[in-house]
Write an enzyme that holds these catalytic residues in place. Structure first.
Site, mmCIF file in Angstrom:
data_model
loop_
_atom_site.group_PDB
_atom_site.id
_atom_site.type_symbol
_atom_site.label_atom_id
_atom_site.label_comp_id
_atom_site.label_asym_id
_atom_site.label_seq_id
_atom_site.Cartn_x
_atom_site.Cartn_y
_atom_site.Cartn_z
ATOM 1 N N SER A 99 -9.463 2.046 3.139
ATOM 2 C CA SER A 99 -8.685 2.801 2.157
ATOM 3 C C SER A 99 -7.688 1.952 1.376
ATOM 4 O O SER A 99 -7.089 2.421 0.414
ATOM 5 C CB SER A 99 -7.931 3.931 2.872
ATOM 6 O OG SER A 99 -7.028 3.412 3.839
ATOM 7 N N LYS A 105 0.832 -1.202 0.000
ATOM 8 C CA LYS A 105 0.000 0.000 0.000
ATOM 9 C C LYS A 105 0.870 1.257 0.000
ATOM 10 O O LYS A 105 1.963 1.275 0.588
ATOM 11 C CB LYS A 105 -0.914 -0.010 1.224
ATOM 12 C CG LYS A 105 -1.957 1.109 1.258
ATOM 13 C CD LYS A 105 -2.848 0.982 2.489
ATOM 14 C CE LYS A 105 -3.889 2.075 2.586
ATOM 15 N NZ LYS A 105 -4.720 1.960 3.806
ATOM 16 N N SER A 154 -9.601 -0.380 7.311
ATOM 17 C CA SER A 154 -9.061 -0.185 5.967
ATOM 18 C C SER A 154 -8.390 -1.401 5.354
ATOM 19 O O SER A 154 -8.049 -1.386 4.171
ATOM 20 C CB SER A 154 -8.078 0.992 5.955
ATOM 21 O OG SER A 154 -8.766 2.202 6.146
#
EC number: 3.5.1.99
Length: 607
Positions: A281, A205, A305
């Protein structure tokens, strides 16, 4: 004279009198030009603060933080009471190398059988390729990491929804991937692979440092002010195991949203339905795994997330106990609700990656006093012997507060199977003050995020943020010091409520999300959108694990009538990852067959 309320101490609350209250959010849903006007109004000197105050009052935050006396002392990060040891587990410890932990993890798994995977009938049912499938294929010379790398690169360079290389990734360097794959291929040719992760493709990420890529957190500009000098602690562990780091995954900008919308790089689409969001996210991390392009990804989880996009994309996402993984070298470093965790297409693969990356920072070892990490004994495909003794806490009114009964029904079906097939006992519980928990969480994560980014915003970067991030920041700026302290008093209070619940149950089970993947409005792709009701629905069950630091996992348990994935969440006691993983393995075996996503790439097909 205004009125105020004095709370009883948590220890004095009679939870049997608590009534569940479904939350209805009073806030506009905006996209396009109207959204841009709204953000400009929020940021205006006079009218903006007035509107934010009105929004907070309408949604109960003013009452909680300005009109309530909270008797507990503040707890500024999770503080855990001492825990009983887990049963029927393998104690690992933190001082060994990631490679040694991987070897131990493999001994906890069922013996690998190629006939269940590589030689299985591809027509009978869909299944994802697992890490051990790749490892077997490499050792058996059916393919090489370099061949796999070239196939992945060709797909990434050709496939695009919005912008190249694909909205799965923000930063991608084909030459760097080839270099790693060549080194891994040579190790296999020499008969010296480093570990089961050698040659396994993992995506990182974009808020976790991974050389040679910049870390932007989904922004267009953060690399200008923050350079990456070395790998983050978790990426360093993966690299030492031979994993091939594919690139930096797309994400909702700075983690400030739950849909995965990102107008900077293009919004990642859900592989099960490209007209829908992935959840966020960690949007790119979930979608690239669900699409079959790589075995696993790392995400960060500060408000669901990791678990939310895993659930909406039909894969597994593990949130570890706060402090179990080292956050050094991530944008979340220093936060009080965030962790780094794996997303994978199977429980087995999430477990393998977890085994590699676990390990507290030296500071957290001193401050949090974590119990030694343990692994579950997953030696059969029918769950561990320890599963049958587990007590599953279920707050029925909360459990059923979902947008579609498909979600609660599928999750309920699994609980019945756990009871009937394994002897688990479902125990009715009450979780008090869920509305207060949501409010305390948003102040805790919002204040920490704003504190870390205020210098950049003051230097003129605020205008470069997306409109939904600017909306969040406008709200966060309205929080006072007394609001923050009150939120931390609520954290201690909520910790006491939950630890009392854990005296009677081993885990708390809920749906992973209150809705399946939401539709992407076309006018939201350019400028984003604000829809706090959708955010609340998506995050409904996620927040206790973040505010209070508990381990939790989302496991796929089926699909709704539109074919969209549904996840079950299992939340455990502090440091009880082994219990959570063991139960999740049993859930995975009981769940319906996995459906092939609409967007799927069969990378390892050797036929």
């Amino acid at each position: 004279m205004g009125k105020y309320e004095v709370m009883k101490r948590a220890s004095e609350v009679d939870v049997s009198t608590v009534k569940y209250k479904a939350q209805e959010i009073k806030a506009p849903h905006l996209t396009g030009f109207s959204f841009k006007l709204f953000v400009n109004m929020l940021e205006a000197p006079l009218i903006g603060p007035l509107f934010v105050d009105h929004l907070k009052k309408d949604n109960g935050m003013t009452k909680i933080f300005r009109n309530t006396v909270i008797p507990e002392e503040p707890m500024f990060r999770p503080e855990f009471p001492s825990q009983e040891p887990e049963h029927d587990v393998v104690i690992v410890g933190e001082d060994g190398s990631p490679i040694e932990r991987l070897e131990t993890a493999l001994k906890c798994l069922p013996q690998y059988d190629p006939s269940r995977s590589l030689n299985a009938d591809p027509v009978s049912s869909f299944r994802y390729w697992k890490i051990r499938d790749y490892a077997y294929a490499y050792r058996s010379k059916l393919t090489t990491p370099l061949q796999v790398a070239k196939r992945i690169i060709s797909i990434i360079e050709e496939f695009s929804y919005d912008k190249p290389p694909t909205p799965f990734l923000i930063s991608f360097d084909a030459n760097e991937v080839i270099k790693q794959a060549e080194a891994s291929t040579q190790r296999f040719e020499e008969g010296n692979p480093i570990s089961v992760l050698d040659g396994i493709f993992v995506t990182i990420k974009d808020d976790i440092d991974c050389l040679p890529h910049p870390t932007n957190g989904g922004t267009t500009w953060l690399h200008e002010d923050r350079s990456v000098e070395k790998d983050s602690a978790v990426v360093s562990k993966l690299r030492s195991c031979g994993a091939i780091l594919l690139g930096k995954a797309n994400m909702h900008e700075l983690g400030m949203g739950t849909t995965g919308n990102n107008s900077n790089y293009g919004t990642t689409r859900n592989p099960h339905d490209p007209k829908r969001y992935t959840g966020g996210s960690s949007s790119g991390s979930a979608a690239i795994v669900a699409s079959g392009l790589c075995s696993a990804a790392l995400g960060t989880d500060g408000g669901g997330s990791v678990r939310v996009p895993a659930a909406l994309c039909g894969i597994t996402g593990l949130k570890t106990t706060y402090g179990r993984t080292d956050m050094t070298g991530s944008l979340c470093e220093g936060g009080t609700v965030e962790i780094i965790g794996p997303l994978a297409s199977s429980l087995e693969d999430a477990f393998i990656v977890y085994a590699a990356i676990l390990g507290s920072s030296s500071a957290d070892r001193i401050n949090l006093r974590p119990t030694p990490p343990c692994f579950p004994k997953l030696l059969s495909y029918n769950g561990s012997n320890a599963i049958g003794s587990l007590r599953l806490g279920k707050y029925t009114a909360w459990f059923n507060d979902v947008n579609s009964s498909d979600i609660s029904d599928k999750c309920e079906d699994i609980l019945k199977l756990l009871s009937n097939n394994h002897g688990c006992k479902v125990v009715e519980i009450v979780v008090p003050e869920l509305e207060e928990m949501r409010a305390a969480h948003v102040i805790s994560i919002g204040s920490a995020t704003l504190a870390s980014l205020t210098p950049y915003c003051e230097a003129g970067k605020n205008s470069k943020l997306t409109y939904d991030t600017r909306t969040s920041f406008a709200i966060f700026r309205s929080f006072s010091a007394s609001d923050y302290i009150a939120a931390q008093c609520l954290r201690r209070r909520l910790m006491e409520f939950h630890m009392n619940i854990f005296k009677d149950v081993d885990v708390i089970v809920t749906p992973a999300t209150g809705m399946t993947a939401p539709v992407i409005r076309p006018d939201a792709l350019k400028n984003g959108e604000t829809n706090i009701q959708v955010t609340t629905n998506i995050m409904r069950f996620a927040l206790a694990a973040n505010l209070l630091g508990f381990p939790a996992i989302s496991v796929p348990v089926g699909y709704d009538k539109e074919g969209l994935p549904i996840g079950l969440q299992i939340m455990g006691r502090p440091w009880a990852e082994a219990t959570v993983l063991g139960l999740a393995a049993a859930v995975e075996e009981l769940a319906p067959l996995t459906k092939k996503p609409a967007v799927f790439h069969d990378i390892l097909n050797t036929n």
